[in-house]
Design a protein around this motif. Structure first.
Motif, PDB file in Angstrom:
ATOM      1  N   PHE A  63       0.848  -1.187   0.000  1.00 50.25           N
ATOM      2  CA  PHE A  63       0.000   0.000   0.000  1.00 50.25           C
ATOM      3  C   PHE A  63       0.883   1.236   0.000  1.00 50.25           C
ATOM      4  N   ILE A  64       0.622   2.151  -0.939  1.00 50.55           N
ATOM      5  CA  ILE A  64       1.334   3.425  -1.000  1.00 50.55           C
ATOM      6  C   ILE A  64       0.304   4.537  -0.958  1.00 50.55           C
ATOM      7  N   ALA A  65       0.449   5.439   0.000  1.00 55.01           N
ATOM      8  CA  ALA A  65      -0.410   6.613   0.069  1.00 55.01           C
ATOM      9  C   ALA A  65       0.309   7.773  -0.606  1.00 55.01           C
ATOM     10  N   LEU A  66      -0.374   8.376  -1.554  1.00 54.68           N
ATOM     11  CA  LEU A  66       0.093   9.599  -2.194  1.00 54.68           C
ATOM     12  C   LEU A  66      -0.540  10.764  -1.445  1.00 54.68           C
ATOM     13  N   PRO A  67      -0.055  11.983  -1.656  1.00 56.95           N
ATOM     14  CA  PRO A  67      -0.736  13.115  -1.034  1.00 56.95           C
ATOM     15  C   PRO A  67      -2.218  13.085  -1.402  1.00 56.95           C
ATOM     16  N   GLY A  68      -3.067  13.235  -0.395  1.00 57.56           N
ATOM     17  CA  GLY A  68      -4.496  13.150  -0.652  1.00 57.56           C
ATOM     18  C   GLY A  68      -5.314  13.781   0.450  1.00 57.56           C
ATOM     19  N   ARG A  69      -6.593  13.467   0.409  1.00 56.11           N
ATOM     20  CA  ARG A  69      -7.544  14.062   1.343  1.00 56.11           C
ATOM     21  C   ARG A  69      -7.839  13.099   2.491  1.00 56.11           C
ATOM     22  N   LEU A  70      -8.917  13.331   3.207  1.00 59.37           N
ATOM     23  CA  LEU A  70      -9.213  12.549   4.410  1.00 59.37           C
ATOM     24  C   LEU A  70      -9.379  11.061   4.143  1.00 59.37           C
ATOM     25  N   SER A 104       0.415  -8.781   5.956  1.00 58.72           N
ATOM     26  CA  SER A 104       1.875  -8.703   6.090  1.00 58.72           C
ATOM     27  C   SER A 104       2.503  -7.907   4.952  1.00 58.72           C
ATOM     28  N   ASN A 105       1.731  -6.996   4.377  1.00 56.37           N
ATOM     29  CA  ASN A 105       2.210  -6.193   3.251  1.00 56.37           C
ATOM     30  C   ASN A 105       2.829  -4.886   3.737  1.00 56.37           C
ATOM     31  N   PRO A 106       3.773  -4.343   2.960  1.00 57.75           N
ATOM     32  CA  PRO A 106       4.339  -3.045   3.334  1.00 57.75           C
ATOM     33  C   PRO A 106       3.311  -1.923   3.181  1.00 57.75           C
ATOM     34  N   VAL A 107       3.408  -0.952   4.070  1.00 56.54           N
ATOM     35  CA  VAL A 107       2.554   0.238   4.042  1.00 56.54           C
ATOM     36  C   VAL A 107       3.503   1.436   3.954  1.00 56.54           C
TER      37      VAL A 107
END
Length: 102
Positions: free
Chosen positions: A10-17, A36-39
Motif C-alpha cells: 500500500f502506498i499513500a500519495l498526497p491526498g484528502r481525508l 503482512s504487506n508493506p505500508v
C-alpha cells in the motif's frame, strides 16, 4: 478487506481525508498482523512531514511502539520507496498476546 487481500503493498500519495483513513487503517492492520504487506507514504514535497513527525513524537511519548513505527515506510523518491517496499520483512509476531506492552 478485498483490497488488503489482493494487494502486495500500500502506498499513500498526497491526498484528502479518505487517503488518511485508508493509510491509517492499513498501517493498523499491519500492526495487528491482519496482513503482512508493506505500508508506505510517498512524501512528495514533504506532504507527510508533519504526520511523520507526529508519529515519531508518539513513539517518543511511549504511545506507539518503535516496531510499529517501523511498519510505516516513507520516502520522497518513488524508486527508493519501491525498493524499500520490496525489501520489507513483515513483523509476524502476534500482537494480540502483548497488547498491554507499548
Amino acid at each position: 478487506a478485498m483490497m488488503a487481500k489482493e494487494a502486495d503493498g500500500f502506498i499513500a500519495l498526497p491526498g484528502r481525508l479518505g487517503t488518511f483513513e485508508e493509510l491509517l487503517e492499513m498501517w493498523t492492520w499491519a500492526m495487528l498482523a491482519l496482513h503482512s504487506n508493506p505500508v508506505a507514504v510517498l512524501n512528495l514535497g514533504g506532504f507527510y512531514d508533519t504526520l511523520l513527525k507526529f508519529v515519531d513524537e508518539a513513539v517518543s511519548a511511549g504511545l506507539v511502539r518503535p516496531s510499529d513505527r517501523a511498519l510505516l515506510l516513507a520516502d520522497d523518491d518513488p524508486g527508493a520507496l519501491l525498493d524499500a517496499m520490496q525489501a520489507y520483512v513483515p513483523n509476524v509476531r502476534p500482537k494480540w498476546l502483548d497488547m498491554g506492552k507499548v
